[in-house]
Motif scaffolding. Structure first.
Motif, PDB file in Angstrom:
ATOM      1  N   GLY A   1       5.070   1.508 -11.086  1.00 44.18           N
ATOM      2  CA  GLY A   1       4.457   2.807 -11.272  1.00 44.18           C
ATOM      3  C   GLY A   1       5.463   3.779 -11.867  1.00 44.18           C
TER       4      GLY A   1
ATOM      5  N   ARG B   1       0.835  -1.209   0.000  1.00 42.84           N
ATOM      6  CA  ARG B   1       0.000   0.000   0.000  1.00 42.84           C
ATOM      7  C   ARG B   1       0.867   1.255   0.000  1.00 42.84           C
ATOM      8  NH1 ARG B   1      -3.261  -3.158   3.506  1.00 42.84           N
ATOM      9  NH2 ARG B   1      -2.272  -2.232   5.344  1.00 42.84           N
TER      10      ARG B   1
ATOM     11  N   GLU C   1       1.734   0.050  -9.308  1.00 42.78           N
ATOM     12  CA  GLU C   1       0.309   0.259  -9.560  1.00 42.78           C
ATOM     13  C   GLU C   1      -0.298  -1.091  -9.907  1.00 42.78           C
ATOM     14  OE1 GLU C   1       0.531   1.636 -14.233  1.00 42.78           O
ATOM     15  OE2 GLU C   1       0.688   3.178 -12.673  1.00 42.78           O
ATOM     16  N   GLN C   2      -1.621  -1.176  -9.817  1.00 42.67           N
ATOM     17  CA  GLN C   2      -2.292  -2.458 -10.024  1.00 42.67           C
ATOM     18  C   GLN C   2      -3.201  -2.386 -11.244  1.00 42.67           C
ATOM     19  OE1 GLN C   2      -4.785  -3.836  -6.751  1.00 42.67           O
ATOM     20  NE2 GLN C   2      -4.046  -5.923  -7.076  1.00 42.67           N
TER      21      GLN C   2
ATOM     22  N   ASN D   1       2.339   1.750  -3.375  1.00 41.12           N
ATOM     23  CA  ASN D   1       1.332   2.253  -4.308  1.00 41.12           C
ATOM     24  C   ASN D   1       1.118   3.754  -4.114  1.00 41.12           C
ATOM     25  OD1 ASN D   1      -0.950   1.872  -6.258  1.00 41.12           O
ATOM     26  ND2 ASN D   1      -2.143   2.535  -4.480  1.00 41.12           N
TER      27      ASN D   1
ATOM     28  N   LEU E   1       0.357  -6.581 -10.254  1.00 40.53           N
ATOM     29  CA  LEU E   1       1.120  -5.415  -9.814  1.00 40.53           C
ATOM     30  C   LEU E   1       2.226  -5.127 -10.821  1.00 40.53           C
ATOM     31  CD1 LEU E   1       1.403  -6.159  -5.990  1.00 40.53           C
ATOM     32  CD2 LEU E   1      -0.111  -4.529  -7.116  1.00 40.53           C
TER      33      LEU E   1
ATOM     34  N   LYS F   1       3.711   5.787  -5.669  1.00 39.55           N
ATOM     35  CA  LYS F   1       3.753   5.588  -7.123  1.00 39.55           C
ATOM     36  C   LYS F   1       4.930   4.714  -7.561  1.00 39.55           C
ATOM     37  CE  LYS F   1       1.265   9.847  -8.195  1.00 39.55           C
ATOM     38  NZ  LYS F   1       1.230  11.110  -8.966  1.00 39.55           N
TER      39      LYS F   1
END
Length: 736
Positions: free
Chosen positions: A493, A474, A483-484, A477, A490, A480
């Motif tokens: 990013g 988390r 990202e999913q 994410n 996954l 950045k």
């Protein structure tokens, strides 16, 4: 070397491949060494992982490779056969020279695989993977990340992974990184690959067994050499550091010589004319000592034999010095950091010197192993320690001569054959974040559960729960980094892609921006950009003195030429080696004892007696708290982890202290306030998380900047706090 009669059990030599036997004959060996003979059966008679433990220069490399190459040379292997992992590129180059002829006879290619190795040789090996690969953890990471789909073909039939200098990987972020890489290699090959670890100094074999096989550490076989250590000759030399103001009032002929001048003078007299190693803890100290020895040689109009060796010097300069030591044609002494602590072949040295007290017994043993390598020769160790000539009467830590006593305690533990157990216990979130990014790069995307089951579980991230890993994902994410996709995969990013594309992504440790120092088109090495260099400045570097001619800030190049003066540049402060409880306990035993240590020189004996007198006068046998003027001294008598825990606990009570090897110092603090804080801590011990709230700096590792404070504090609380010290009720030392 001959075979056994036909009616007897075959000798270890008889069990080797015939071409390997001929190679041994051609080497002129009269017999196999102890560890080599034992390793042949240990490796050939089972499929278990193996640890080969023997002293430095006992022939561990051949102990592993003679049986490994004997078995792999006779089999049809449709990939690389052996992967050798080393912590140093220089060690890889050295092992390449040792294995090249043997592998050529067996018609097995041997390939160096690191940043300085031939790109053409690596490309050829990728097209047709065979034989032996010598690689660093960082180059192995690069291979997995950049050539992920091809790596399975390269390792699907891999038989052995040999890990050299295993003890160097049992603690620290590089060790965690390698342990994770080994799990990923097993997953890529679709099976567990057999591991062989080589080491001279391991304090906890159970830890080493777990490193090689976290799913079945009890199956890892330990094969130890039964040969004893060479005779040890050692001396701890004490030096008084004069007070310049006080000395200035004396007649010139009565003034004390500065401690470094005296140390350099003794080193020059004792070491000149033979090959030796001098170790110092910091690069600044290495450059300073090498410069002083070089200037002394110049003053005496004799050729210089003393040269620096550290990680900021160019590869060319380091290799030239290593070759000069190895050839033995000219007497040579290298002044080094840990760069010459590991097993690079530099031939035999007459003696080892250490400037300053050892903080690690394992490191001291490793350094000492460089001396006494020839049969019948002793190991020779000199430790140089400086203490103030007139310690401040109001400073108990100065009166106790801590560095001298630490050196004596370290020697006592060395002689007793004790070694720190090591270990990398912790969450290692920075490295876990890196491995998550690397695995996504390797596979082109991955699911969270897949990554957790592969990267976490038994191994370096065993303490990471699925809840911990979900929190990490988390945070990544939100930053950045990842990202999913709609189907749950996954991917990298925007920020994660930028990080993974950096040239330094494959290493988990931090590197600094640096200037390259160049003279006459020859690179001398690098210095950090935080050095305030200007044209016309003088610089001491690579054992010589220079003047700065020009600075190209864009290219980060500093041009220099030889000069008569210089100043040692600043290098990044390295995190100090934590002291183990056992070493600090031994320091207290030295104070309590009346033993006369024959390895101390006359000044050292005098300094030790002064330290013991101060210990008794301060009544430290039964007191742990001293009030001197406006200052408080707390004697903890525990290692770094416990002392730091107590320092943070006091900070939670609004008391700031400075940590020393044996305790804490609080400036301008009222005794009643300090006692009240201690009472509060021991009657109502703060939680580890409450203590972690006062930990600074939080961000110590490469990717910590991408993690939230609360996650880093949680990791600190779970791994860096010694809660036992808070439950001790009081700090009165146990009787000795």
């Amino acid at each position: 070397m001959s075979s056994q009669p036909s009616n007897s059990e075959p000798s270890p030599f008889d069990r080797l491949n015939e071409k390997v036997q001929h190679w041994i004959w051609d080497k002129g060996w009269s017999e196999l060494r102890d560890i080599q003979a034992k390793a042949i059966g240990g490796i050939l008679d089972s499929e278990d992982d193996v640890i080969l433990a023997a002293t430095t220069a006992a022939g561990k490399t051949e102990a592993a490779f003679l049986p490994i190459l004997s078995t792999t040379a006779s089999e049809k292997i449709d990939s690389f056969a052996v992967l050798y992992v080393s912590p140093l590129k220089a060690l890889i180059n050295d092992q390449f020279r040792r294995l090249e002829d043997l592998c050529e006879r067996l018609e097995l290619p041997v390939i160096k695989w690191h940043g300085d190795a031939s790109a053409a040789a690596k490309a050829k090996a990728m097209q047709k993977p065979r034989g032996v690969v010598l690689i660093t953890p960082e180059s192995l990471e690069s291979l997995l990340v950049r050539r992920g789909p091809d790596v399975r073909r390269m390792v699907h039939d891999l038989r052995f992974i040999v890990i050299d200098e295993l003890h160097a990987f049992l603690s620290g972020e590089r060790g965690v990184h390698l342990a994770s890489l080994l799990k990923r290699l097993d997953a890529t090959a679709g099976r567990r690959i057999r591991k062989v670890g080589l080491s001279a100094t391991i304090g906890d074999f159970a830890l080493a067994q777990y490193f090689l096989n976290p799913h079945g550490p009890q199956t890892v076989r330990l094969i130890e050499s039964s040969l004893g250590q060479p005779e040890l000759r050692l001396q701890v030399r004490g030096y008084r550091e004069p007070d310049p103001e006080r000395e200035g009032r004396k007649p010139e002929q009565e003034r004390l010589v500065p401690a470094q001048t005296a140390i350099v003078g003794h080193v020059y007299q004792a070491l000149r004319g033979r090959n030796n190693l001098i170790f110092a803890s910091r690069r600044q100290a290495v450059e300073s000592v090498a410069d002083a020895l070089g200037r002394l040689s110049e003053d005496k109009r004799v050729p210089n034999e003393f040269f620096p060796h550290h990680g900021s010097l160019s590869k060319t300069l380091r290799e030239e010095l290593e070759e000069r030591l190895k050839s033995g044609e000219l007497p040579t002494t290298a002044v080094a950091t840990t760069t010459l602590e590991l097993g690079i072949d530099i031939g035999s040295v007459a003696s080892v010197a250490q400037v300053g007290p050892p903080a690690s017994i394992a490191g001291l043993r490793q350094r000492l192993g460089r001396s006494g390598r020839r049969e019948g020769e002793p190991s020779v160790l000199r430790i140089y320690v400086r203490e103030p000539d007139r310690p401040a009467e109001d400073d108990p830590f100065e009166l106790l001569r801590l560095e001298l006593v630490q050196a004596v305690a370290a020697v006592n533990l060395l002689v007793s054959k004790w070694v720190e157990p090591g270990g990398s216990h912790g969450l290692h979130l920075s490295t876990l974040l890196h491995q998550t990014l690397a695995y996504i790069c390797e596979r082109g995307g991955a699911r969270a559960r897949e990554m957790f089951e592969l990267i976490c579980g038994p191994g370096p991230f065993a303490q990471v729960s699925d809840h911990d890993y979900a929190a990490l994902l988390r945070a990544m994410n939100e930053a950045k980094l990842i990202e999913q996709s709609p189907d749950g995969i996954l991917m990298l990013g925007q920020v994660g892609e930028a990080i993974a594309n950096r040239f330094d992504f494959y290493a988990v440790f931090m590197t600094d921006d640096e200037y390259r120092i160049v003279t006459d088109q020859r690179t001398l090495g690098t210095v950090p950009v935080f050095n305030p260099l200007r044209e016309g400045d003088f610089l001491t570097f690579a054992g010589r003195r220079w003047i700065v001619l020009s600075i190209d800030d864009r290219a980060k190049v500093v041009m220099v030429r030889a000069a008569p003066a210089g100043r040692v540049p600043q290098f990044p402060a390295q995190e100090s080696v934590p002291l183990h409880d056992k070493l600090v306990h031994e320091m207290r035993a030295v104070y309590e004892s009346g033993e006369n240590y024959p390895f101390l020189d006359l000044v050292g004996k005098t300094l030790l007696q002064e330290a013991r007198d101060a210990y008794r006068q301060l009544d430290l046998h039964s007191r742990q708290l001293l009030n001197v003027g406006d200052d408080i001294y707390l004697f903890v008598w525990r290692g770094t982890k416990a002392t730091e825990t107590l320092r943070l606990a006091l900070a939670s009570q609004d008391i700031r202290t400075e940590a020393y090897s044996i305790g804490l110092h609080a400036k301008y603090c009222e005794l009643d306030k300090f006692k009240s804080a201690l009472d509060s801590i021991f009657q109502h011990p703060p939680t580890a998380h409450a203590i972690a709230a006062f930990a600074e700096p939080l961000r110590r590792q490469k990717y910590d900047a991408h993690l939230p404070d609360e996650m880093l504090r949680d990791a600190f609380a779970r791994t860096r706090v010694d809660e036992n010290i808070l439950k001790a009720q009081n700090l009165l030392p146990q009787p000795i």
